[in-house]
Design a protein around this motif. Structure first.
Motif, mmCIF file in Angstrom:
data_model
loop_
_atom_site.group_PDB
_atom_site.id
_atom_site.type_symbol
_atom_site.label_atom_id
_atom_site.label_comp_id
_atom_site.label_asym_id
_atom_site.label_seq_id
_atom_site.Cartn_x
_atom_site.Cartn_y
_atom_site.Cartn_z
ATOM 1 N N UNK A 481 5.546 21.499 -17.137
ATOM 2 C CA UNK A 481 6.843 21.711 -17.795
ATOM 3 C C UNK A 481 6.855 21.093 -19.195
ATOM 4 N N UNK A 482 6.301 19.894 -19.321
ATOM 5 C CA UNK A 482 6.267 19.228 -20.623
ATOM 6 C C UNK A 482 5.475 20.040 -21.631
ATOM 7 N N UNK A 483 4.387 20.663 -21.176
ATOM 8 C CA UNK A 483 3.592 21.506 -22.070
ATOM 9 C C UNK A 483 4.335 22.786 -22.425
ATOM 10 N N UNK A 484 5.058 23.359 -21.456
ATOM 11 C CA UNK A 484 5.780 24.610 -21.711
ATOM 12 C C UNK A 484 6.913 24.422 -22.712
ATOM 13 N N UNK A 514 15.536 30.505 -24.968
ATOM 14 C CA UNK A 514 16.501 30.165 -26.003
ATOM 15 C C UNK A 514 17.143 31.453 -26.539
ATOM 16 N N UNK A 515 18.380 31.407 -26.931
ATOM 17 C CA UNK A 515 19.050 32.594 -27.488
ATOM 18 C C UNK A 515 18.282 33.144 -28.695
ATOM 19 N N UNK A 516 18.193 34.460 -28.746
ATOM 20 C CA UNK A 516 17.552 35.100 -29.886
ATOM 21 C C UNK A 516 16.056 35.262 -29.774
ATOM 22 N N UNK A 517 15.462 34.804 -28.675
ATOM 23 C CA UNK A 517 14.010 34.936 -28.502
ATOM 24 C C UNK A 517 13.701 36.057 -27.510
ATOM 25 N N UNK A 518 12.814 36.934 -27.915
ATOM 26 C CA UNK A 518 12.412 38.060 -27.065
ATOM 27 C C UNK A 518 10.942 37.878 -26.704
ATOM 28 N N UNK A 519 10.698 37.362 -25.529
ATOM 29 C CA UNK A 519 9.336 37.073 -25.073
ATOM 30 C C UNK A 519 9.098 37.762 -23.741
ATOM 31 N N UNK A 525 2.605 34.118 -20.198
ATOM 32 C CA UNK A 525 1.415 33.818 -19.398
ATOM 33 C C UNK A 525 0.221 33.540 -20.302
ATOM 34 N N UNK A 526 0.053 34.370 -21.331
ATOM 35 C CA UNK A 526 -1.076 34.205 -22.243
ATOM 36 C C UNK A 526 -0.963 32.896 -23.027
ATOM 37 N N UNK A 527 0.244 32.562 -23.456
ATOM 38 C CA UNK A 527 0.451 31.317 -24.192
ATOM 39 C C UNK A 527 0.081 30.116 -23.316
ATOM 40 N N UNK A 528 0.523 30.134 -22.077
ATOM 41 C CA UNK A 528 0.207 29.040 -21.151
ATOM 42 C C UNK A 528 -1.298 28.926 -20.939
ATOM 43 N N UNK A 529 -1.948 30.078 -20.799
ATOM 44 C CA UNK A 529 -3.393 30.091 -20.580
ATOM 45 C C UNK A 529 -4.129 29.493 -21.776
#
Length: 575
Positions: A481-484, A514-519, A525-529
């Motif tokens: 969670x801290x990394x995310x 967060x408002x305004x973010x489209x992910x 998943x790729x970012x976490x990897x």
């Protein structure tokens, strides 16, 4: 005189072992010295088509120890070691110890965001890292204040011990690994750190200063995470590692003629202690694999007539599922066991029915130098943690009152013994919380819930700590969670474990954007990897409008986890 009752599990104790162990009161380096003197021409490490004898191992350790000391490494100093299983890992580990310093083993799957903590918390000034991972270490180092940065980095490469053009290389090495193994050494440019090559280190002609470390000196500082998120260093002395190395060797009836498969990562306490140190103590041969490949493992077992294999159950399951399984000869195996996850009963039964092998499950933590419990090889119980290991004492207590509980009742498992660590590095608060004294005995609180049966065998029932067990790897949700939260689109995140047919558990993250973010889910998943070790990166992402919270505002992670597990059970097809 008060009579102390004989523990119930002694009835099932390995017949060749005494109940107590007098481990050598020497440095771990002395184990290598003795084996190198006794068996100078005997293979110590087999790595694909490369064989390193005990004599060669001893010589390279002495040379590298002198080189490290020339870089300013002094007694008690922490040195980072980050690479895949390889002959260099073994050399570097013992060279750091020979330099009277402390090994800080680092998971090679870690990325820059995770690595900076190891550098700064261990207060390390020197690191030994493989070339394929050096970029991550450089990135982590560059993000630290100048005073906390590394000063020297020894860069190793598998090409230093393997020649891709040599005879048999193409047949020996899985094709997918060939490019990785053959990449030329291109040392990264550190702003403050000075780079050194592996060849410089192992060809040093200087003589290291005298070996001064003994049983009470710090030897290894492996890191473990927890509920707070940031990993903590576990202080292990030469004595605590020595005890379980010797005990593991004896428990599995290992001798100098044993040939062990080392595929469990050596940065991990099990691979390091029950694998490498146990083998070196007895002068056994280590057949080393850098990472898991079921068919390579099958070929290695057959080719080298392997006798011992410590592993995690998912490896056994994968090997038995190979379409080439019938071509492998497992008849040489005498001892097979491991832990990290429960062995499915059907798989354990197949091992026994087809190969006559009893899988000896064990249990332990980084804090206990691998096994604190293990199944006696000739009296195993399936899906069982085993009995208290050699020299260990264990009880089950109520986690709230700390009162001992009767046979069969579940509570927290406590452990006492010579394998238990000294405490957490620079964390006296966490150390105080980890230990409790009961009837004059200082016990380590495992944080795991279990019960003891009438035979003295222990069984896991639940976890007191918030932790996910994915294929034997411990994943701490707070750390993930801290990394995310470093992702600009993440407002809130809750990481839970969900059932997985192969991994046992897998990692799922519920995310509030967060408002305004489209992910997209795939983007996340790729970012976490990319940003964290692959074993801890979420495999499932679910975007939610909000997370359930208690009256005090805390996220109700347990309710989310229970809900996910119930859904998995409901979705499971009827037998």
């Amino acid at each position: 005189m008060t009579h102390t009752p004989t523990p119930a599990h002694f009835r099932f104790w390995p017949p060749h072992l005494s109940y107590t162990l007098h481990a050598p009161q020497t440095s771990l380096v002395d184990n290598l010295r003795v084996s190198a003197m006794r068996y100078p021409d005997k293979p110590a490490v087999v790595f694909f088509n490369h064989v390193m004898t005990y004599g060669e191992l001893g010589q390279q350790v002495e040379a590298m120890a002198a080189y490290l000391q020339s870089l300013g490494v002094v007694a008690g100093e922490r040195v980072l070691l980050m690479m895949q299983n390889s002959p260099q890992w073994v050399v570097a580990h013992f060279a750091i110890l020979r330099a009277n310093a402390v090994v800080v083993p680092v998971n090679p799957m870690n990325r820059a965001h995770e690595l900076s903590h190891y550098i700064s918390d261990a207060q390390a000034k020197v690191a030994v890292v493989s070339a394929d991972l050096a970029g991550f270490m450089a990135q982590a180092d560059a993000g630290l204040p100048a005073a906390e940065q590394l000063q020297h980095v020894v860069v190793a490469h598998l090409g230093d011990v393997l020649d891709p053009s040599s005879e048999g290389f193409a047949q020996e090495v899985p094709q997918a690994w060939a490019a990785w193994l053959g990449t030329p050494v291109v040392p990264p440019v550190w702003v403050q750190a000075h780079n050194h090559t592996w060849a410089q280190a192992v060809t040093c002609t200087a003589v290291p200063t005298a070996l001064r470390t003994g049983p009470a000196d710090l030897a290894v500082l492996p890191y473990t995470s927890g509920t707070t998120g940031l990993p903590k260093g576990c202080m292990h002395t030469h004595a605590s590692i020595m005890h379980n190395a010797v005990a593991s060797s004896y428990w599995g009836s290992s001798t100098a003629d044993a040939v062990s498969l080392i595929v469990v990562p050596m940065f991990h306490i099990t691979g390091m202690v029950s694998g490498m140190h146990a083998a070196v103590f007895g002068g056994a041969t280590m057949v080393v694999m850098p990472r898991w490949d079921r068919d390579l493992a099958g070929r290695m077992i057959s080719r080298w007539s392997l006798s011992h294999w410590t592993n995690i159950p998912t490896m056994i399951m994968d090997l038995l599922a190979s379409p080439n399984m019938s071509s492998y000869d497992l008849s040489s195996l005498k001892y097979i066991g491991g832990g990290g996850a429960a062995m499915p009963q059907a798989v354990a039964q197949r091992l026994f029915d087809e190969f006559g092998l009893r899988f000896a499950e064990g249990y332990g933590l980084t804090e206990t130098a691998a096994p604190s419990h293990s199944n006696p090889p000739l009296a195993t119980k399936q899906q069982c943690l085993g009995v208290p290991f050699v020299g260990a004492r264990s009880i089950v207590v109520d986690p709230e009152t700390l009162q001992p509980l009767p046979v069969g009742e579940a509570g927290e498992i406590l452990i006492n013994g010579p394998m238990v660590f000294q405490g957490y590095w620079r964390r006296p608060d966490a150390t105080a919380e980890a230990f409790v004294e009961i009837d004059g005995v200082r016990y380590f609180r495992s944080g795991d819930l279990g019960r003891m049966d009438e035979d003295g065998y222990y069984f896991m029932t639940d976890r007191l700590k918030r932790m996910i067990n994915a294929s034997g790897f411990k994943v701490w949700p707070a750390e993930v969670e801290a990394l995310m939260f470093k992702h600009p689109a993440v407002a809130e995140a809750c990481v839970i474990g969900v059932p997985d047919a192969y991994r046992g558990e897998t990692v799922k993250a519920l995310v509030v954007l967060r408002p305004g973010h489209d992910v997209t889910e795939q983007d996340m998943l790729q970012w976490c990897h990319d940003e964290m070790a692959v074993y801890k990166a979420p495999r499932i992402i679910e975007f939610v409008a909000e997370l359930p919270k208690s009256g005090s505002g805390k996220v109700m992670w347990r309710a989310l986890q229970d809900e996910a597990k119930a859904a998995a059970v409901a979705a499971k097809p009827a037998a």
